[in-house]
Every structure is written in structure tokens, then in C-alpha cells.
Design a protein around this motif. Sequence first.
Motif, mmCIF file in Angstrom:
data_model
loop_
_atom_site.group_PDB
_atom_site.id
_atom_site.type_symbol
_atom_site.label_atom_id
_atom_site.label_comp_id
_atom_site.label_asym_id
_atom_site.label_seq_id
_atom_site.Cartn_x
_atom_site.Cartn_y
_atom_site.Cartn_z
ATOM 1 N N THR A 17 -11.309 9.237 0.565
ATOM 2 C CA THR A 17 -9.864 9.041 0.648
ATOM 3 C C THR A 17 -9.177 9.899 -0.400
ATOM 4 O O THR A 17 -9.603 9.926 -1.563
ATOM 5 N N GLY B 102 0.820 -1.210 0.000
ATOM 6 C CA GLY B 102 0.000 0.000 0.000
ATOM 7 C C GLY B 102 0.850 1.254 0.000
ATOM 8 O O GLY B 102 0.535 2.242 -0.675
ATOM 9 N N ASP C 284 -8.469 6.324 -9.051
ATOM 10 C CA ASP C 284 -7.885 7.485 -9.715
ATOM 11 C C ASP C 284 -8.621 7.817 -11.014
ATOM 12 O O ASP C 284 -8.849 8.983 -11.338
ATOM 13 N N ALA D 161 -6.459 1.133 -6.400
ATOM 14 C CA ALA D 161 -6.135 2.558 -6.399
ATOM 15 C C ALA D 161 -6.202 3.144 -7.805
ATOM 16 O O ALA D 161 -6.597 4.303 -7.984
ATOM 17 N N TYR D 162 -5.844 2.365 -8.806
ATOM 18 C CA TYR D 162 -5.872 2.855 -10.195
ATOM 19 C C TYR D 162 -7.301 3.166 -10.631
ATOM 20 O O TYR D 162 -7.574 4.196 -11.257
ATOM 21 N N THR E 80 -3.779 -4.273 -4.854
ATOM 22 C CA THR E 80 -3.460 -2.964 -4.290
ATOM 23 C C THR E 80 -3.333 -1.920 -5.387
ATOM 24 O O THR E 80 -3.870 -0.807 -5.290
ATOM 25 N N ARG F 52 1.023 2.959 -9.250
ATOM 26 C CA ARG F 52 0.058 1.856 -9.305
ATOM 27 C C ARG F 52 0.451 0.800 -10.348
ATOM 28 O O ARG F 52 0.306 -0.390 -10.136
ATOM 29 N N PRO G 110 -6.237 10.920 -3.108
ATOM 30 C CA PRO G 110 -5.452 10.070 -4.021
ATOM 31 C C PRO G 110 -4.087 9.683 -3.468
ATOM 32 O O PRO G 110 -3.588 8.595 -3.767
ATOM 33 N N ARG H 127 -4.770 6.564 -1.063
ATOM 34 C CA ARG H 127 -5.694 5.489 -1.447
ATOM 35 C C ARG H 127 -5.073 4.118 -1.329
ATOM 36 O O ARG H 127 -5.724 3.160 -0.888
ATOM 37 N N GLY H 128 -3.817 3.991 -1.737
ATOM 38 C CA GLY H 128 -3.181 2.690 -1.619
ATOM 39 C C GLY H 128 -3.103 2.217 -0.182
ATOM 40 O O GLY H 128 -3.351 1.041 0.121
ATOM 41 N N ASP I 57 1.432 4.276 -3.218
ATOM 42 C CA ASP I 57 1.326 5.728 -3.068
ATOM 43 C C ASP I 57 2.643 6.450 -3.287
ATOM 44 O O ASP I 57 2.676 7.681 -3.258
#
Length: 508
Positions: A424, A151, A210, A206-207, A202, A159, A426, A429-430, A155
Motif C-alpha cells: 500500500t 480513513g 509510515d 497508518a502512523y 485508523t 494521522r 503511504p 494507507r489510511g 490520508d
Amino acid sequence: EMRGAARAASVCQRLSRTDVSSLRTPFSRFNGRRILFHATKRKFSAKRMSEERSGDSTQRPPVDKEAKEAKKAGVFTRLVNRYNIDVDPSLVKHVSILAGSQIMLNLGISQMIPVMPMFAAKMGGHLGATGIGLILSAPSAATLLLNFPLGRLADTVGRKPLMWCGTALTAIGTTTTGFVTSLESLLACRLLVGAGAASSMTGSGAYMADLSDRAPAHRAKIMGIHQAMVGSVWVIGPAVGGWLAETYGYRNSFVIAGVCAALCSAGYTQLPETLKQPKVTQHSQQDGGFKEWRQNVGRLLSSPDQQGLIALACEHPIRYSCFTTAVALHASNVAGAGPKELGMMFTALALSQGVGMPFGSWLADRIKGPKKSVVVPAGLISTFSFASLAFATSQVHLLAAMGVMGFCAGFKHPAVGAVTAEVTTPSERGQAMSLQRQAGSMLSLIGPISMGVISDLTNSPTAILTGATLMGICNLAYLILVPNKTSFLNSTNDSSADNVKDAKKNSK
């Protein structure tokens, strides 16, 4: 041009008096059709050119460029146009590539799902249901150790590297699983699969968040369409996988899953990076990086929104752990279910999930805040449906219960994804998603073993009812912990606006 048109018309006139199908040899019939086709094509081409040169082009119908472009567009583009979602074309392209890659990954996983409990019973059956749970929970041990560092990498590094490297590890681990001959080597391969899954999940989670920042007004719709496309393979994957396992053997399913994961890794390499600062700074390489990570994790854990999302993230591993052990054994005892029947149960789950997802995404975009009116009722209905599996005595009852669970899961999934992305920033987010996966990994690690122990000490229906009770507690925790007026982070909205401006500038 006029002489060419006259010759083409003469050929068409002569061939029109001849029945091409009555020619003697197949070659003659094929050659006659070919000459007729090209002569007719040349005739109309010459006629059109002469009309354009003479200026008489009024007889030609107008070309609908929008219809032509829509015909060339992909599946995701047509779905976006159908739901009237005004988004940047580059966003559609990136989500399409992401969905196509994950379709291949889920195709391999879905056809392997009904095989894994039976394969685990074959390799570790001498240990009873506890041995089956030990094999099924092995990947969760790797994810439990790697969720937090991955994670942080998502970040800081980005990603995309986590996505394609993770699926490559999954491909290697899944393929080698089909060739192992001992329990020790099987556990090693399953640990490798868990490490790859932790990395790819993970990064991809997050991707996708985004990408949804570039169209925040349609966040739930985009996530719903994406999940519907990816989940569509679960309609046929488990059933086909069960049939392939019974026809050609269990081990071939792992080879197919490995090839599909490799194709997904290749697709991920075609995506651009969405993290604005993908490189690790000098400050993060020193001790300050660990302090910053600890502060971020502490702030996330103290947020009521994140606490409710972490509790809700525990529902799926509980259901999966119980299904792969207690439900599979119960279905085998009361209905004689094998890999093919278990595959049909997953097919019913996926089919109903695809039906419920459009309704849930449409409703989620119209409800502000934590969307409890969508998440909690659907979760509780799914819990009662799962509990009814303990009293199932036929395959029809099993399929009906799985269908209700699938519809509820598809109905609430877009709302949960939208809330996760909105609360959350950006840059965190991870790490926020790693907290949710960390809780899920802990339950996935102890869940199959615990359900197996409960089944051995009591019976399978008792283990199913225990899992249903825990699932209900997860939904009630989301209802209690998350405030009605969620304090959405302003930085998320600011970054969303910046992403939209950057996307418009790039498209221009």
C-alpha cells in the motif's frame, strides 16, 4: 585543594575508628553516615583534581561512552541494538513514544477485558446471551459508520489528529460507562468508545506503517518489537483486572481504563506528523475529492493483495466475538470461571504471544512476497486450537489452548503487518486499513449477537466450532486470493527511499 583533601582524610580516619551503627540515637547514626559519605567523596574528588593538574591521569580507567549511552537508552533502543537493526535515532525515539503511549492504552483495556462480559451480563442479562452480545457489539456500530470517512481523513488531514482525538473520546466513553445505570445510557457510552477506537486505530495503524518506511529492510523486526512491547501488558493486565473487579467491584475497572486512555492521548500529542501533505487541498474539498476517494477504494478492492488482507482481518473479530460470548459462558459452565479465571486465560494468550513474536519477525524479514509460509500455517494451527475449546472440561485445557493461539498470533502478526505496509502506498494507507477495519467492524457488530443466538438455540460448544470454522475460512482465503508473487507497488519503495533520505538529512 590539598588542605581540603587533608581535612577530608582526617575526618575519614577518625570516623573509621568509630562504629557508626553503635551511636546512640538514629539521628546520630544517620549524621555519622552522611559525614562519612561526603568526606570520602571530597577526599577522592580532591585527589582526582590534583592528579589532573599534575598531569598524572594514567591511573583513571577510560570512560566507555557507548556503554554509558546504552545504559541511558530506553527499552526499545536496547532491543533495536540487540537485534542489530541499523535505523535512524529519530525513528527509535518516535517508535518509543508511540509504544509507550499504546502501552498505557492497552493496560487499561486489558484489565477491563475479563470484566466486560460479566458487566454486560449484569446490565443486559435479562435478554439472555443475545443481550450480552448486543452490549458487546455496540462499539462496532460506530466504527462501521466511521471507518471510511476516518480513513479518508487520515490520508488528507493527517494521522496525529485522529490518534489523540480518538483516544480522548475513548477515555470519556470508557469512564462514563462505569457510572451508567440503564441499558440505554450504556449503549450510548459504548457507541462513543467505538467512535474513539475507530479514530485512534485508523491513525495509529497508518502512523506505524509510515515509520516502518524509514527502515524498510527491518520492517517486520520493528513492528514485531513494537507489538511485543505493547502486548507485554496483556500478560498481567487481565489477571490484575479480574482480581480488582472481584475485590473492589466492576465499575472501578472502567475508571482505570479511562485514565489510561487519557494518558495515551497526552503521549500522542508529543509525536510529529508523518503525512507529507497533512492539509486538505482545494481539489479534495470539492466533488473531485469524493470521486478520487471512490476511485481509490475501487482500486484497492480490486487488488488481490488487499482482498486477502481483508479476509485475514476478519479472523480476529470472529475469535473475539466468540470468546466474549460462547467461550466465556462455556468456561463458566464447565470450569466455574469468573473474571479472575478469564483474566488468566488472556494472560496465557499474551504471554505466549510475546514468545512467538520475535521468531515470526525474524523469519518474516527473510521471506519475500506475501509470506504465506508464515501466515497460513500459524493461522490454521490457531484455528484448531480455538476449536479445542469446545471440548475443554478444565481450566488447564482452557489455558493450554489460549497459549497455543497466542503463540501463533504473535508468530504471524509481524508478517501480516509487513505485507500490509509494503503493498500500500503511504497516500492510501489510511483508506486501505479502513477497508480492513470495515470488514472487522461488520463482523464485530453481528458476531457477538450471532454467537449469542447460536448459544441460546443450541449450546456454547456449537457456537465455538462455528467460529473456528469461519476462522479457518479466513486463512484459506488469504492462501487462495493472494498470488505467490505479489506485485508490490513501486511507489512504496520510492517513498521509502525518500523517507530514509529525509531521516538521514534531519539526523545530520
